[in-house]
Design an enzyme around this catalytic site. Sequence first.
Site, PDB file in Angstrom:
ATOM      1  N   ILE A 260       1.330  -1.450  -0.172  1.00 25.71           N
ATOM      2  CA  ILE A 260       0.310  -0.184  -0.131  1.00 25.71           C
ATOM      3  C   ILE A 260       1.248   1.506   0.029  1.00 25.71           C
ATOM      4  O   ILE A 260       1.989   1.591   0.973  1.00 25.71           O
ATOM      5  CB  ILE A 260      -0.804   0.109   1.621  1.00 25.71           C
ATOM      6  CG1 ILE A 260      -2.085  -1.181   1.194  1.00 25.71           C
ATOM      7  CG2 ILE A 260      -2.032   1.243   1.397  1.00 25.71           C
ATOM      8  CD1 ILE A 260      -2.860  -1.491   2.466  1.00 25.71           C
ATOM      9  N   PHE A 261       0.437   2.897  -0.993  1.00 24.52           N
ATOM     10  CA  PHE A 261       1.170   3.304  -1.100  1.00 24.52           C
ATOM     11  C   PHE A 261       1.088   4.521  -0.377  1.00 24.52           C
ATOM     12  O   PHE A 261      -0.292   5.175  -1.020  1.00 24.52           O
ATOM     13  CB  PHE A 261       2.047   3.718  -2.449  1.00 24.52           C
ATOM     14  CG  PHE A 261       2.515   5.118  -2.737  1.00 24.52           C
ATOM     15  CD1 PHE A 261       3.685   5.264  -2.626  1.00 24.52           C
ATOM     16  CD2 PHE A 261       1.861   5.802  -3.842  1.00 24.52           C
ATOM     17  CE1 PHE A 261       4.826   6.537  -2.182  1.00 24.52           C
ATOM     18  CE2 PHE A 261       2.737   7.387  -4.094  1.00 24.52           C
ATOM     19  CZ  PHE A 261       3.890   7.284  -3.036  1.00 24.52           C
ATOM     20  N   GLY A 262       1.332   5.199   0.233  1.00 21.35           N
ATOM     21  CA  GLY A 262       0.900   6.307   0.801  1.00 21.35           C
ATOM     22  C   GLY A 262       1.703   7.755   1.091  1.00 21.35           C
ATOM     23  O   GLY A 262       2.902   7.270   0.409  1.00 21.35           O
ATOM     24  N   TYR A 263       0.884   8.954   0.255  1.00 28.64           N
ATOM     25  CA  TYR A 263       1.205  10.054   0.093  1.00 28.64           C
ATOM     26  C   TYR A 263       1.142  11.199   0.447  1.00 28.64           C
ATOM     27  O   TYR A 263       1.703  12.295   0.627  1.00 28.64           O
ATOM     28  CB  TYR A 263       1.423  10.322  -1.102  1.00 28.64           C
ATOM     29  CG  TYR A 263       0.409  10.421  -1.543  1.00 28.64           C
ATOM     30  CD1 TYR A 263      -0.374  11.525  -1.950  1.00 28.64           C
ATOM     31  CD2 TYR A 263      -0.624   9.241  -1.936  1.00 28.64           C
ATOM     32  CE1 TYR A 263      -2.141  11.751  -2.276  1.00 28.64           C
ATOM     33  CE2 TYR A 263      -2.200   9.038  -2.602  1.00 28.64           C
ATOM     34  CZ  TYR A 263      -2.542  10.123  -2.986  1.00 28.64           C
ATOM     35  OH  TYR A 263      -3.785  10.213  -3.169  1.00 28.64           O
ATOM     36  N   GLY A 264      -0.265  10.795   1.358  1.00 26.84           N
ATOM     37  CA  GLY A 264      -0.025  11.952   2.730  1.00 26.84           C
ATOM     38  C   GLY A 264      -0.119  11.441   4.515  1.00 26.84           C
ATOM     39  O   GLY A 264       1.098  11.260   5.136  1.00 26.84           O
ATOM     40  N   SER A 265      -1.209  11.319   4.774  1.00 26.83           N
ATOM     41  CA  SER A 265      -0.975  10.982   6.573  1.00 26.83           C
ATOM     42  C   SER A 265      -0.336   9.831   6.578  1.00 26.83           C
ATOM     43  O   SER A 265      -0.274   9.674   7.481  1.00 26.83           O
ATOM     44  CB  SER A 265      -2.181  10.683   7.006  1.00 26.83           C
ATOM     45  OG  SER A 265      -3.223  10.609   6.570  1.00 26.83           O
TER      46      SER A 265
ATOM     47  N   GLU B  39      -9.901   5.820   4.309  1.00 28.94           N
ATOM     48  CA  GLU B  39     -10.445   7.065   3.206  1.00 28.94           C
ATOM     49  C   GLU B  39     -10.992   6.882   1.629  1.00 28.94           C
ATOM     50  O   GLU B  39     -11.462   7.591   1.256  1.00 28.94           O
ATOM     51  CB  GLU B  39      -8.715   5.828   2.396  1.00 28.94           C
ATOM     52  CG  GLU B  39      -7.726   6.397   2.807  1.00 28.94           C
ATOM     53  CD  GLU B  39      -6.301   7.507   3.278  1.00 28.94           C
ATOM     54  OE1 GLU B  39      -6.458   8.157   2.610  1.00 28.94           O
ATOM     55  OE2 GLU B  39      -5.875   7.090   4.852  1.00 28.94           O
TER      56      GLU B  39
END
Length: 202
Positions: free
Chosen positions: A15-20, A95
């Site tokens: 899973i790619f996260g780019y915010g919180s 999300e």
Amino acid sequence: MKPRDIVNGKNSLWIFGYGSLVWKPDFAYKKRIVGCIKGYKRRFWHGDDFHRGDKEKPGRVVTLVEDQEASTWGVAYEVPESHMEESLQYLNIREVMLGGYTTKMVEFFPKEKSHGPLLALVYIATSDNPIYLGPASDMEIAAQIAISSGKTGHNIEYLLRLAEFMRLCCPEVEDEHLFSIEAAVLKIFPQGEITPSAKTSL
């Protein structure tokens, strides 16, 4: 893409996260890798009326916008099979239901060259979402962030933590959009006047 369809036949899921998600995943994972995806730019164009704002004063949070020349840095988490369904159910609430994001599979490129590219799930908010806010000037976005707060904390804290992640984990990357908005927010407040709760609320 339903959670059941995502996990079908997989031993693990990235899973790619780019915010919180880069500092507050809140789900079980086996491995964490810093890296980027290509073909997308990160923008504070999505509205948030739950986590970092409310109905009257929605906050500004990041989403991804397609741009073939761009790349977005963040963190990929490997979720083992035993936790996949639980993690996806949690993220579906955080999300999708509360954040208005949809899912997509993208190619993730780890920063460490010893790791090859891998497929990762990412959450993206698009312009057809009712709380999508769209483009605005750095000062307009900063002014909105400065007055917004939600169930998870102040919108300023979201911005500052994301900027801190980029400086600590990707110091060679110049994220002009992110850092320009950070500078605009800091101009609104005299030095030292951002409250501790805005910096550290979770």
